[in-house]
Design a protein around this motif. Structure first.
Motif, PDB file in Angstrom:
ATOM      1  N   VAL A   1      47.636  -2.485 -51.538  1.00  0.00           N
ATOM      2  CA  VAL A   1      48.478  -1.825 -51.161  1.00  0.00           C
ATOM      3  C   VAL A   1      48.895  -0.704 -52.006  1.00  0.00           C
ATOM      4  O   VAL A   1      49.083   0.478 -51.343  1.00  0.00           O
ATOM      5  N   LEU A   2      48.495  -0.725 -53.197  1.00  0.00           N
ATOM      6  CA  LEU A   2      48.826   0.405 -54.258  1.00  0.00           C
ATOM      7  C   LEU A   2      47.739   1.400 -53.756  1.00  0.00           C
ATOM      8  O   LEU A   2      47.799   2.583 -54.140  1.00  0.00           O
ATOM      9  N   TRP A   3      46.545   0.872 -53.399  1.00  0.00           N
ATOM     10  CA  TRP A   3      45.477   1.930 -53.053  1.00  0.00           C
ATOM     11  C   TRP A   3      45.839   2.725 -51.904  1.00  0.00           C
ATOM     12  O   TRP A   3      45.520   3.635 -52.220  1.00  0.00           O
ATOM     13  N   TRP A   4      46.291   2.173 -51.030  1.00  0.00           N
ATOM     14  CA  TRP A   4      46.930   2.979 -49.895  1.00  0.00           C
ATOM     15  C   TRP A   4      47.906   4.122 -50.254  1.00  0.00           C
ATOM     16  O   TRP A   4      47.968   5.025 -49.926  1.00  0.00           O
ATOM     17  N   ILE A   5      48.983   3.562 -51.258  1.00  0.00           N
ATOM     18  CA  ILE A   5      49.761   4.539 -51.519  1.00  0.00           C
ATOM     19  C   ILE A   5      49.114   5.774 -52.648  1.00  0.00           C
ATOM     20  O   ILE A   5      49.496   6.887 -52.595  1.00  0.00           O
ATOM     21  N   ILE A   6      47.970   5.320 -53.469  1.00  0.00           N
ATOM     22  CA  ILE A   6      47.450   6.262 -54.096  1.00  0.00           C
ATOM     23  C   ILE A   6      46.663   7.326 -53.081  1.00  0.00           C
ATOM     24  O   ILE A   6      46.759   8.418 -53.486  1.00  0.00           O
ATOM     25  N   ARG A   7      46.015   6.844 -52.143  1.00  0.00           N
ATOM     26  CA  ARG A   7      45.372   7.907 -51.247  1.00  0.00           C
ATOM     27  C   ARG A   7      46.287   8.907 -50.782  1.00  0.00           C
ATOM     28  O   ARG A   7      46.033   9.918 -50.164  1.00  0.00           O
ATOM     29  N   ILE A   8      47.711   8.685 -50.667  1.00  0.00           N
ATOM     30  CA  ILE A   8      48.676   9.770 -50.100  1.00  0.00           C
ATOM     31  C   ILE A   8      49.124  10.554 -51.332  1.00  0.00           C
ATOM     32  O   ILE A   8      50.228  11.213 -51.263  1.00  0.00           O
ATOM     33  N   ALA A   9      48.669  10.424 -52.488  1.00  0.00           N
ATOM     34  CA  ALA A   9      49.211  11.177 -53.661  1.00  0.00           C
ATOM     35  C   ALA A   9      49.219  12.809 -53.487  1.00  0.00           C
ATOM     36  O   ALA A   9      50.171  13.257 -53.937  1.00  0.00           O
ATOM     37  N   PRO A  10      48.270  13.334 -52.560  1.00  0.00           N
ATOM     38  CA  PRO A  10      48.331  14.873 -52.458  1.00  0.00           C
ATOM     39  C   PRO A  10      49.783  14.977 -51.889  1.00  0.00           C
ATOM     40  O   PRO A  10      50.528  16.001 -52.311  1.00  0.00           O
ATOM     41  N   ILE A  11      50.053  14.325 -50.774  1.00  0.00           N
ATOM     42  CA  ILE A  11      51.515  14.609 -50.258  1.00  0.00           C
ATOM     43  C   ILE A  11      52.648  14.421 -51.242  1.00  0.00           C
ATOM     44  O   ILE A  11      53.546  15.251 -51.373  1.00  0.00           O
ATOM     45  N   GLY A  12      52.437  13.401 -52.166  1.00  0.00           N
ATOM     46  CA  GLY A  12      53.383  13.162 -53.139  1.00  0.00           C
ATOM     47  C   GLY A  12      53.461  14.242 -54.096  1.00  0.00           C
ATOM     48  O   GLY A  12      54.611  14.698 -54.641  1.00  0.00           O
ATOM     49  N   THR A  13      52.426  14.788 -54.439  1.00  0.00           N
ATOM     50  CA  THR A  13      52.114  15.806 -55.390  1.00  0.00           C
ATOM     51  C   THR A  13      52.989  17.232 -54.977  1.00  0.00           C
ATOM     52  O   THR A  13      53.625  17.900 -55.814  1.00  0.00           O
ATOM     53  N   VAL A  14      52.819  17.577 -53.680  1.00  0.00           N
ATOM     54  CA  VAL A  14      53.415  18.638 -53.063  1.00  0.00           C
ATOM     55  C   VAL A  14      55.186  18.500 -53.417  1.00  0.00           C
ATOM     56  O   VAL A  14      55.747  19.559 -53.881  1.00  0.00           O
ATOM     57  N   GLY A  15      55.536  17.280 -52.790  1.00  0.00           N
ATOM     58  CA  GLY A  15      56.948  17.069 -53.114  1.00  0.00           C
ATOM     59  C   GLY A  15      57.477  17.076 -54.639  1.00  0.00           C
ATOM     60  O   GLY A  15      58.508  17.809 -54.836  1.00  0.00           O
ATOM     61  N   LEU A  16      56.749  16.314 -55.402  1.00  0.00           N
ATOM     62  CA  LEU A  16      57.193  16.273 -56.875  1.00  0.00           C
ATOM     63  C   LEU A  16      57.132  17.654 -57.460  1.00  0.00           C
ATOM     64  O   LEU A  16      58.146  18.095 -58.223  1.00  0.00           O
ATOM     65  N   LEU A  17      55.993  18.326 -57.372  1.00  0.00           N
ATOM     66  CA  LEU A  17      56.038  19.607 -58.270  1.00  0.00           C
ATOM     67  C   LEU A  17      56.797  20.799 -57.511  1.00  0.00           C
ATOM     68  O   LEU A  17      57.475  21.331 -58.262  1.00  0.00           O
ATOM     69  N   GLY A  18      56.846  20.779 -56.266  1.00  0.00           N
ATOM     70  CA  GLY A  18      57.787  21.608 -55.418  1.00  0.00           C
ATOM     71  C   GLY A  18      59.078  21.450 -55.903  1.00  0.00           C
ATOM     72  O   GLY A  18      60.015  22.472 -55.869  1.00  0.00           O
ATOM     73  N   ASN A  19      59.520  20.239 -56.001  1.00  0.00           N
ATOM     74  CA  ASN A  19      60.986  19.957 -56.142  1.00  0.00           C
ATOM     75  C   ASN A  19      61.238  20.320 -57.688  1.00  0.00           C
ATOM     76  O   ASN A  19      62.223  20.785 -58.224  1.00  0.00           O
ATOM     77  N   ALA A  20      60.330  20.161 -58.455  1.00  0.00           N
ATOM     78  CA  ALA A  20      60.455  20.662 -60.005  1.00  0.00           C
ATOM     79  C   ALA A  20      60.809  22.092 -60.152  1.00  0.00           C
ATOM     80  O   ALA A  20      61.711  22.555 -60.930  1.00  0.00           O
ATOM     81  N   VAL A  21      59.983  22.738 -59.366  1.00  0.00           N
ATOM     82  CA  VAL A  21      60.147  24.331 -59.512  1.00  0.00           C
ATOM     83  C   VAL A  21      61.383  24.755 -58.813  1.00  0.00           C
ATOM     84  O   VAL A  21      61.971  25.537 -59.412  1.00  0.00           O
ATOM     85  N   ALA A  22      61.617  24.100 -57.745  1.00  0.00           N
ATOM     86  CA  ALA A  22      62.842  24.538 -56.888  1.00  0.00           C
ATOM     87  C   ALA A  22      64.218  24.221 -57.791  1.00  0.00           C
ATOM     88  O   ALA A  22      65.035  24.956 -57.596  1.00  0.00           O
ATOM     89  N   SER A  23      64.309  22.981 -58.302  1.00  0.00           N
ATOM     90  CA  SER A  23      65.462  22.881 -58.832  1.00  0.00           C
ATOM     91  C   SER A  23      65.694  23.139 -60.035  1.00  0.00           C
ATOM     92  O   SER A  23      66.834  23.667 -60.367  1.00  0.00           O
ATOM     93  N   TYR A  24      64.577  23.523 -61.109  1.00  0.00           N
ATOM     94  CA  TYR A  24      65.010  23.670 -62.307  1.00  0.00           C
ATOM     95  C   TYR A  24      64.510  25.370 -62.526  1.00  0.00           C
ATOM     96  O   TYR A  24      65.242  26.047 -63.386  1.00  0.00           O
ATOM     97  N   GLY A  25      63.653  25.816 -61.861  1.00  0.00           N
ATOM     98  CA  GLY A  25      63.279  27.215 -62.008  1.00  0.00           C
ATOM     99  C   GLY A  25      62.616  27.470 -63.366  1.00  0.00           C
ATOM    100  O   GLY A  25      62.375  26.651 -64.179  1.00  0.00           O
ATOM    101  N   TRP A  26      62.281  28.844 -63.490  1.00  0.00           N
ATOM    102  CA  TRP A  26      61.517  29.111 -64.655  1.00  0.00           C
ATOM    103  C   TRP A  26      62.657  29.641 -65.713  1.00  0.00           C
ATOM    104  O   TRP A  26      62.316  29.404 -66.991  1.00  0.00           O
ATOM    105  N   THR A  27      63.834  29.780 -65.419  1.00  0.00           N
ATOM    106  CA  THR A  27      64.917  30.285 -66.631  1.00  0.00           C
ATOM    107  C   THR A  27      65.075  29.038 -67.507  1.00  0.00           C
ATOM    108  O   THR A  27      65.119  28.901 -68.630  1.00  0.00           O
ATOM    109  N   THR A  28      65.761  27.826 -66.783  1.00  0.00           N
ATOM    110  CA  THR A  28      66.095  26.520 -67.598  1.00  0.00           C
ATOM    111  C   THR A  28      64.774  26.314 -68.210  1.00  0.00           C
ATOM    112  O   THR A  28      64.972  25.702 -69.526  1.00  0.00           O
TER     113      THR A  28
END
Length: 482
Positions: free
Chosen positions: A197-224
């Motif tokens: 099951v965890l292997w299936w989750i790992i295979r969709i890591a690229p989708i999770g990456t878009v959300g994780l990194l995108g949310n970090a940039v959107a929420s905190y920005g470069w100033t903070t």
């Protein structure tokens, strides 16, 4: 199918772009917009999937690991050597962290206001000791919060307590003997199912990456994040020193190719970077350790899961050392030699508290509590935690694969030919079933036979070897066989 590494790189770029778009269209953590909220949901959902597998994976991995190790020749020596090398590399990492904290002075001149008053030094070891004692069989804890006149209760697991419970049950099952074999067989089967099951989750890591990194940039920005730039730089310099200097040096001192170490660890390293979870990366780390590095499966089945829950050079050594010094400098508190010794002890002995899940807040809280430093500093550092956590976890998984490799080399059971073989295919593209077929000689045998098979392979390699390390290697193999 596109190479998994390429998918991750594309996801990283796409995440940054979407995060900047969301930020520039008015998204903040206080006033979210549609794009920012979507990124947050995608990222948090992926992390939730990983977390959902943590408790059963930790429990069955530890129980199965203990059962596997008990069948391996020289099991006690392998276990102690593994733990010793975990401690040695953690000690090196925390000393690097303390040194960088002194050089960079990350808590000086941040321009931030202190989030709370400092009430004095009250730290002790009570929190750490209490965290080791299970409060119930599953390590469950519940908390109730009041918000807008309504009460909500949330239930969480104390993974450190689950780890203690798992070790106790695994050892008890071995003591029971034959009567416990059905339970151990069930544990192994359950672990296989969970890892699938965890292997299936790992295979969709690229989708999770878009959300994780995108949310970090959107929420905190470069100033903070920029106000804590020195802290982030210090962390990544420390991580780079461990990954690019310490680990290669240890590999070279053991007669192993540095280039093969980097090429072999890359699949686990990149997934650890984006998933921010050592436990979530466990199947890939174990795959790298067995298939790319040539560690016998019986031993790897013990060492890698143990490392995923206790071997944290990034989260439990470099990060808490630099973060504790940041908080002390932020509040203008001078640390004594005794305080630095406490940081070292907590980092070396308390890394199990991180338990392989995303983030290192538990370890940081433990360190600050032990030193008696203001816990308000934890909240201050959360703004950049997603950024530094990526590098921390990547270094964690690299160390979790390296240590079993070093121990196997010392014991003369490493498949040296496999370690130095050319790697021309995408390891992530190989299915678990095909991987089992390729490692069939190990899979079809008991862990004890796997150990002996690897010993013979290493002996054959060493017998024809020449050079300054050959005699020492022959002695190691001969003593292991005896």
């Amino acid at each position: 199918m596109t190479n998994f590494g390429v998918q991750i790189l594309i996801a990283l770029v796409l995440g940054v772009i979407l995060g900047l778009v969301a930020r520039n269209t008015g998204h903040t953590s206080e006033t979210p917009n549609g794009l920012g909220t979507t990124l947050q949901i995608i990222g948090s959902s992926y992390v939730s999937l990983l977390r959902a597998a943590v408790i059963p994976l930790v429990f069955f991995a530890v129980v199965a690991s203990i059962a596997n190790l008990a069948q391996v020749t020289n099991a006690a020596r392998l276990a102690w050597k593994t733990l010793l090398w975990f401690a040695i590399t953690s000690l090196i990492a925390v000393l690097i962290g303390i040194g960088l904290g002194a050089v960079f002075q990350p808590g000086v001149g941040t321009g931030q206001e202190a989030p709370g008053a400092y009430e004095g030094r009250t730290g002790d070891w009570l929190a750490f000791i209490q965290g080791l004692v299970p409060s119930n069989f599953l390590g469950l804890s519940a908390s109730t919060t009041l918000e807008d006149g309504s009460a909500s209760t949330s239930v969480s697991f104390n993974v450190l307590q689950v780890l203690v419970i798992s070790i106790a049950i695994g050892v008890a099952a071995l003591k029971v003997g034959a009567k416990a074999e059905p339970f151990l067989s069930f544990s192994r089967s359950a672990l296989e199912v969970i890892q699938k099951v965890l292997w299936w989750i790992i295979r969709i890591a690229p989708i999770g990456t878009v959300g994780l990194l995108g949310n970090a940039v959107a929420s905190y920005g470069w100033t903070t994040m920029g106000s804590l730039a020195k802290f982030v730089v210090a962390i990544y310099v420390g991580l780079a020193l461990v990954f690019l200097v310490v680990y290669p040096l240890l590999a070279r001192l053991h007669g192993l190719s540095v280039r093969k170490f980097f090429s072999g660890i890359w699949p686990a390293f990149q997934l650890g970077f984006v998933s921010r979870s050592s436990i979530g990366t466990l199947p890939v780390t174990q795959r790298v350790t067995e298939y790319s590095f040539g560690v016998p499966r019986g031993y790897a089945a013990f060492a890698v899961p143990l490392g995923a829950t206790t071997k944290m050079d990034g989260c439990a050594a470099i990060y808490p050392a630099i973060a504790a010094m940041f908080v002390a400098q932020f509040f203008g508190i001078d640390l004594s030699i005794g305080d630095y010794l406490l940081i070292i002890m907590v980092s070396v002995l308390g890394s199990a508290a991180t338990a392989g899940t995303t983030g290192a807040t538990v370890m940081l809280t433990l360190t600050l509590s032990t030193l008696g430093l203001p816990l308000e500093g934890v909240g201050l550092l959360l703004a950049v935690d997603p950024i530094v956590d990526m590098g921390r976890t990547a270094v964690n998984v690299a160390g979790q694969a390296l240590v079993p490799t070093l121990v196997s080399k010392q014991e003369g059971i490493l498949d040296v030919d496999r370690y130095h073989a050319e790697r021309t295919e995408d390891l992530m593209a190989i299915s678990p079933e095909e991987m089992d077929e390729r490692l069939g000689t190990v899979e079809s045998s008991t862990p004890d036979q796997a150990y002996d098979d690897a010993s013979r392979t290493a002996a054959d390699t060493v017998a024809s070897a020449t050079g300054p390390d050959a005699d020492a290697d022959r002695e190691s193999v001969d003593s292991t066989r005896r």
